[in-house]
Write a protein that holds these residues in place. Structure first.
Motif, PDB file in Angstrom:
ATOM      1  N   LYS A 131       0.865  -1.199   0.000  1.00  0.00           N
ATOM      2  CA  LYS A 131       0.000   0.000   0.000  1.00  0.00           C
ATOM      3  C   LYS A 131       0.890   1.234   0.000  1.00  0.00           C
ATOM      4  O   LYS A 131       1.989   1.220   0.533  1.00  0.00           O
ATOM      5  CB  LYS A 131      -0.861   0.040   1.262  1.00  0.00           C
ATOM      6  CG  LYS A 131      -1.766  -1.152   1.441  1.00  0.00           C
ATOM      7  CD  LYS A 131      -3.143  -0.873   0.919  1.00  0.00           C
ATOM      8  CE  LYS A 131      -4.086  -1.994   1.255  1.00  0.00           C
ATOM      9  NZ  LYS A 131      -4.491  -2.756   0.081  1.00  0.00           N
TER      10      LYS A 131
ATOM     11  N   GLU B 259       1.041   5.538   0.725  1.00  0.00           N
ATOM     12  CA  GLU B 259       0.433   6.668   1.408  1.00  0.00           C
ATOM     13  C   GLU B 259       1.253   7.883   0.995  1.00  0.00           C
ATOM     14  O   GLU B 259       2.455   7.914   1.186  1.00  0.00           O
ATOM     15  CB  GLU B 259       0.522   6.393   2.916  1.00  0.00           C
ATOM     16  CG  GLU B 259       0.151   7.518   3.810  1.00  0.00           C
ATOM     17  CD  GLU B 259      -1.332   7.733   3.877  1.00  0.00           C
ATOM     18  OE1 GLU B 259      -2.097   6.764   3.746  1.00  0.00           O
ATOM     19  OE2 GLU B 259      -1.729   8.886   4.050  1.00  0.00           O
TER      20      GLU B 259
ATOM     21  N   ASN C  29      -0.272  -6.188   7.679  1.00  0.00           N
ATOM     22  CA  ASN C  29      -1.363  -5.459   7.044  1.00  0.00           C
ATOM     23  C   ASN C  29      -2.202  -6.347   6.129  1.00  0.00           C
ATOM     24  O   ASN C  29      -2.933  -5.871   5.297  1.00  0.00           O
ATOM     25  CB  ASN C  29      -0.863  -4.193   6.340  1.00  0.00           C
ATOM     26  CG  ASN C  29      -0.200  -4.474   5.015  1.00  0.00           C
ATOM     27  OD1 ASN C  29       0.259  -5.561   4.764  1.00  0.00           O
ATOM     28  ND2 ASN C  29      -0.182  -3.470   4.172  1.00  0.00           N
TER      29      ASN C  29
ATOM     30  N   ARG D 137      -3.330  -0.088   8.816  1.00  0.00           N
ATOM     31  CA  ARG D 137      -3.284   0.982   7.808  1.00  0.00           C
ATOM     32  C   ARG D 137      -2.651   2.238   8.410  1.00  0.00           C
ATOM     33  O   ARG D 137      -2.835   2.517   9.591  1.00  0.00           O
ATOM     34  CB  ARG D 137      -4.692   1.339   7.334  1.00  0.00           C
ATOM     35  CG  ARG D 137      -5.409   0.249   6.602  1.00  0.00           C
ATOM     36  CD  ARG D 137      -4.907   0.133   5.168  1.00  0.00           C
ATOM     37  NE  ARG D 137      -5.620  -0.917   4.454  1.00  0.00           N
ATOM     38  CZ  ARG D 137      -5.288  -2.201   4.477  1.00  0.00           C
ATOM     39  NH1 ARG D 137      -4.267  -2.604   5.203  1.00  0.00           N
ATOM     40  NH2 ARG D 137      -5.973  -3.084   3.787  1.00  0.00           N
TER      41      ARG D 137
END
Lengths: 151, 106
Positions: free
Chosen positions: A119, A121, B5, B81
């Motif tokens: 992920k 960010e 995660n 997250r």
């Protein structure tokens, strides 16, 4: 007149040093990407069955990269006419790839075979100037899968 | 404390869900670093001071997250997250959240 001189000097400094920093950074990114190619990084949410006996842990990599004066001016001009802002595209590209590399280095240190559920960010860090983009922070994170011995 | 995660933990089975846990921290950088960053805004390049500051804050937030999970009696936090927001000039908040669970070997 004096102000124009200062502006042009800053522009030239930004162009020169910014270019130098960018090409040096790209060279280092490409070399390290080659070295770390064997470590898989995937955005898949679930690891394949092959990894079912691996240990897992969170790994992260982050970087803050600053714009240079030339990029700020170029992007400002682009804002008048619209279209692709190439100056910022390369900035973000460098930041993303650097963040992935740092995450991979973190994973490699733990002896991981792969990183799943990648992920990103992204956040901007505004500078004294206020409105414009000062610098950009990119965080890449994922779960490293580490082979467990004796299983 | 296992932190991941992903929604699943390979080789382990989730026996109990204990709900949301979170950790956050707000950090500001000192003026000296700010001046250096102002100079860097002319020349370009990485802001190592900021990179360090933000990764320290992230570690701190993760620390708080796992403390909270520990008080709930969890041994793992899954589905973690990150979120970053700049709340004022020169200060940013790092927020991390996840699900506290108890896992057992399969």
């Amino acid at each position: 007149m004096g102000q124009l001189l200062v502006f042009l000097t800053l522009l030239a400094l930004g162009y020169g040093f910014g270019r130098l920093a960018e090409s040096r950074h790209y060279r280092s990114i490409i070399a390290r990407e080659d070295a770390l190619r064997s470590l898989l990084v995937m955005p898949d949410r679930m690891p394949p069955i092959h990894f079912q006996n691996h240990g897992s842990t969170l790994v992260t990599g982050s970087v803050v990269i600053s714009v240079d004066y030339f990029k700020t001016v170029a992007a400002g001009l682009r804002g008048l006419f619209g279209g692709r802002v190439g100056a910022y595209e390369s900035l973000l590209d460098r930041a993303r790839r650097e963040a992935i590399l740092r995450m991979q280095e973190d994973a490699r240190k733990l002896g991981a075979e792969a990183v799943f559920n990648l992920k990103f960010e992204t956040s901007r860090i505004a500078q004294n100037a206020g409105q414009g983009l000062g610098s950009v922070e990119v965080l890449a994170y994922g779960t490293a899968l580490i082979p467990v011995h004796g299983r | 404390m296992l932190i991941s995660n992903m929604e699943v933990v390979p080789g382990k089975k989730i026996t109990t869900h204990l709900g949301l846990v979170q950790g956050s921290t707000v950090r500001a950088k000192h003026a000296g670093r700010d001046i250096m960053a102002g100079l860097k805004n002319i020349f370009g390049g990485e802001l190592k001071g900021y990179t360090e500051l933000l990764s320290e804050s992230r570690d701190e937030a993760l620390q708080r997250l796992s403390e909270q999970a520990r008080t709930l009696g969890a041994n793992a936090v899954i589905n973690v997250r990150f979120s970053t927001s700049s709340i004022a000039a020169g200060a940013s908040e790092i927020f991390v959240y996840g699900t506290a669970v108890i896992v057992e070997d399969r």
